[in-house]
Design an enzyme around this catalytic site. Sequence first.
Site, PDB file in Angstrom:
ATOM      1  N   ALA A 140       0.799  -1.221   0.000  1.00 37.23           N
ATOM      2  CA  ALA A 140       0.000   0.000   0.000  1.00 37.23           C
ATOM      3  C   ALA A 140       0.832   1.271   0.000  1.00 37.23           C
ATOM      4  O   ALA A 140       0.286   2.372  -0.064  1.00 37.23           O
ATOM      5  CB  ALA A 140      -0.947   0.008   1.202  1.00 37.23           C
ATOM      6  N   GLY A 141       2.160   1.139   0.071  1.00 36.35           N
ATOM      7  CA  GLY A 141       3.005   2.329   0.108  1.00 36.35           C
ATOM      8  C   GLY A 141       2.901   3.157  -1.160  1.00 36.35           C
ATOM      9  O   GLY A 141       2.637   2.626  -2.254  1.00 36.35           O
ATOM     10  N   ARG A 183       9.546   7.578  -3.950  1.00 31.53           N
ATOM     11  CA  ARG A 183      10.975   7.648  -4.269  1.00 31.53           C
ATOM     12  C   ARG A 183      11.318   6.926  -5.571  1.00 31.53           C
ATOM     13  O   ARG A 183      12.389   7.154  -6.142  1.00 31.53           O
ATOM     14  CB  ARG A 183      11.797   7.072  -3.119  1.00 31.53           C
ATOM     15  CG  ARG A 183      11.812   7.951  -1.871  1.00 31.53           C
ATOM     16  CD  ARG A 183      12.390   7.220  -0.676  1.00 31.53           C
ATOM     17  NE  ARG A 183      13.735   6.730  -0.938  1.00 31.53           N
ATOM     18  CZ  ARG A 183      14.362   5.835  -0.161  1.00 31.53           C
ATOM     19  NH1 ARG A 183      13.742   5.325   0.901  1.00 31.53           N
ATOM     20  NH2 ARG A 183      15.580   5.438  -0.460  1.00 31.53           N
ATOM     21  N   SER A 195      24.490 -14.412 -51.361  1.00 31.48           N
ATOM     22  CA  SER A 195      24.595 -13.180 -50.578  1.00 31.48           C
ATOM     23  C   SER A 195      23.742 -12.057 -51.162  1.00 31.48           C
ATOM     24  O   SER A 195      23.534 -11.971 -52.374  1.00 31.48           O
ATOM     25  CB  SER A 195      26.052 -12.729 -50.522  1.00 31.48           C
ATOM     26  OG  SER A 195      26.841 -13.683 -49.864  1.00 31.48           O
TER      27      SER A 195
END
Length: 448
Positions: A12-13, A17, A388
């Site tokens: 829930a934070g 930061r 090629s």
Amino acid sequence: MTRPVAAIILAAGQGTRMQSKLHKVLHPIAGRPMLLHLIASLAELGPERQVVVVGAGREQVEAAVAGRGVAIAVQAQQLGTGHAVAQAHDALAGFVGDVLILYGDVPLVSAATMKALLDRLNRGDDPRAVVLGFRPDDPAAYGRIIADGQGIIEKMVEYKDASEAERAVTLCNSGLMAVRSTDLFVLLDQIGNDNAAGEYYLPDIVMLPGQKSAVVETDPLEVAGVNSRAELAGVEAAWQAQRRTAAMRDGVTLVAPETVFFSHDTVLARDVTVEPHVVFGLGVVVEEDVVIHAFSHLEGAVVRKGAEIGPYARLRPGADIGMKAKVGNFVEIKKATLGEGAKANHLSYIGDASVGAGANIGAGTITCNYDGFLKYRTEIGAGAFIGSNSALVAPVTIGDGAIVGAGSVVTRDVEADALALARGKQEALPGWAKRFRAKMAERKAGRS
């Protein structure tokens, strides 16, 4: 008899930061969101219920855990970890067993450590709770655990509320714990918020009068938390270091281990050799005796026994490289198979294609698989030789043993064993270059 297990994961934070629109617990470690690392470890214990407690960003978390049997509880106000755990009350209604309390931003806790908490809870002396402790190199501002020689906790205290003597203790509280479901919410109802932050601390249940709690210690890496991009990078680095060690222990040669990066699901068989600066994205399986040369990037690919990749190769999702096949420098393979012994050695793009066993793809060859709206397949037969700088315009099939001349733009199927040439006719004008130089030199002289 093993008791039922439930888990409460706190997420829930605000995560301010991290400076991110993405919810903190969804930032990845080794290609998997932190929260899903925890859920994967929990799965080894067969939990009966799992609850994630969220605040802001609920929708992101719900989407991430959809289909995984996870309930969501909401902490509308940030009133501390004790308050957060209390929000899981309704989701655990009727559950009788042991409850693990974990943190979504502490992603590397192993199933073995979770089991150690549960085992200690049920050893027989009936501790009120079992707390996971650790001894970091720098205890910093972690909460401290004061315990006796038997691991019985005498006191737990938050750093901001600790005395100088208590701050000198090196055993720290990770915040993770195991508690019986019949005790948990009764205990939470008894704690207050008379502390420096005015919050309801989960660890305070340990210090309520009555039965003592116990501590189990673990390595600091397992409880490393992530609150910033720098900490995220630190945990990633620690995870990678452990994974490299495990790979070498299992028989993989890493020439310069610190330069190789794995995803959480990378599978390497023994006797694989990985040269410097190789990155494994999600979904890679590499079989025995493969050599992956330097500066290659693999994602969503299977590399079969004895194949050789790189240097500077890129395998994208859907690439399936056959036994003893070769993908060389600056070759990109996407949603394509190379048969046994097939070679694409230089500067090619092979997408939405199949290349038969023993076929040779010349330098600069491209499968032109996209017309701006839809994608189409190219089929190259066994033993075919593509000269090629050829462009194979899909949908197109090159038959077994066919040869495509260098510089061709192939737009129609080529039958087996045929030679296909699709380029302008070369002409030479004798003396033209000499006359041109003389004429231009005269013109240049007239302007000086």
